[in-house]
Design an enzyme around this catalytic site. Structure first.
Site, PDB file in Angstrom:
ATOM      1  N   PRO A  89       0.918  -1.052   0.163  1.00 60.11           N
ATOM      2  CA  PRO A  89      -0.027   0.036  -0.077  1.00 60.11           C
ATOM      3  C   PRO A  89       0.815   1.385   0.217  1.00 60.11           C
ATOM      4  O   PRO A  89       0.147   2.269  -0.529  1.00 60.11           O
ATOM      5  CB  PRO A  89      -0.728  -0.060   1.232  1.00 60.11           C
ATOM      6  N   ARG A 154      -0.240  -8.195 -21.761  1.00 59.49           N
ATOM      7  CA  ARG A 154      -0.783  -7.925 -22.934  1.00 59.49           C
ATOM      8  C   ARG A 154      -0.358  -6.787 -23.848  1.00 59.49           C
ATOM      9  O   ARG A 154      -0.589  -6.635 -24.799  1.00 59.49           O
ATOM     10  CB  ARG A 154      -2.381  -7.355 -22.423  1.00 59.49           C
ATOM     11  N   ASP A 169      -6.396   1.992 -25.453  1.00 59.19           N
ATOM     12  CA  ASP A 169      -7.024   1.793 -24.066  1.00 59.19           C
ATOM     13  C   ASP A 169      -7.075   2.762 -23.115  1.00 59.19           C
ATOM     14  O   ASP A 169      -6.481   3.982 -23.522  1.00 59.19           O
ATOM     15  CB  ASP A 169      -6.180   0.618 -23.803  1.00 59.19           C
TER      16      ASP A 169
END
Length: 243
Positions: A89, A154, A169
């Site tokens: 985090p 990807r 995208d």
């Protein structure tokens, strides 16, 4: 590309890495995945990998030794200098720009934490990158690691059917992606915009650019703070602001 995942729960990766684009990427030899349970590198007879934190406090902390040994062994096997990503985090917020950066590497290694956190020496002396997928806390780093790997793989050459598939995208252009439509052209009275069925590719390209900008303006105006707007795009935004 080689991607290693250091985890205490290797079974979590089976479905994700063995499905869809990630599976096809392996079949095309674009990527090789190695899922390693770093518990196997513990010197403790019970293979414990965590201990109580110095100074007291709730929760358990991952010990440095098993992680250090696993990283050293895998790095030696590969004969490379991997980018070693600590999923936590406190890391930098993950973005498409970071995905594009990581996609240029030959070897990535993800350290998936659990329990209360990592011994700080792992952060200081092993990790090359610390990445967070958002301002919230999960029970472990496995899900974020898989998400990051998916977004990176990807982008590798030959993975997607068309090389240009990812170029428009959301976030790749700096804007959110434009709306998409498919058949039928009229569904329950909701019609596809006429420009998309016109065959006029110049008009279609302009419509997509305008809709992409409009969607970003309405949903993520923060993305426009550093986006290089053209005079025409500024005019569109002015019209939306006054509408």
């Amino acid at each position: 590309m080689r991607i290693d995942f250091l985890t205490l729960f290797p079974e979590m990766f089976e479905g994700v890495l063995g499905s869809s684009i990630l599976q096809k990427a392996q079949e095309k030899n674009a990527v090789r995945f190695h899922v390693v349970n770093f518990r196997a590198y513990s010197h403790n007879k019970h293979q414990t990998v965590d201990d109580y934190p110095y100074g007291g406090g709730a929760g358990m902390v991952l010990k440095p030794q098993p992680v250090f040994d696993a990283v050293e062994k895998l790095t030696a096997e590969a004969g490379t200098s991997p980018r070693i990503v600590l999923v936590c985090p406190q890391g930098e917020r993950y973005t498409q720009k970071k995905a594009e950066e990581l996609a240029k590497e030959d070897h990535l290694m993800f350290i998936c934490g659990h329990y209360e956190g990592y011994d700080e020496r792992i952060r200081e002396h092993i990790a090359t990158d610390e990445i967070s997928i958002g301002d919230f806390v999960l029970t472990g780093g496995e899900l974020p690691a898989m998400m990051i790997a998916d977004s990176v793989v990807r982008l590798l050459p030959g993975v997607l059917g068309k090389e240009e598939s990812h170029l428009e995208d959301s976030f790749s252009t700096g804007l959110l992606e434009h709306p998409h439509y498919t058949r039928p052209a009229d569904y329950k009275g909701w019609k596809v915009p006429e420009v998309l069925t016109s065959g006029n590719h110049a008009k279609i390209k302009e419509w997509r650019r305008k809709e992409s900008l409009k969607r970003t303006f309405l949903r993520r105006p923060d993305l426009l703070e550093h986006y290089p707007l053209s005079d025409e795009e500024r005019k569109w935004i002015s019209e939306w602001e006054n509408s």
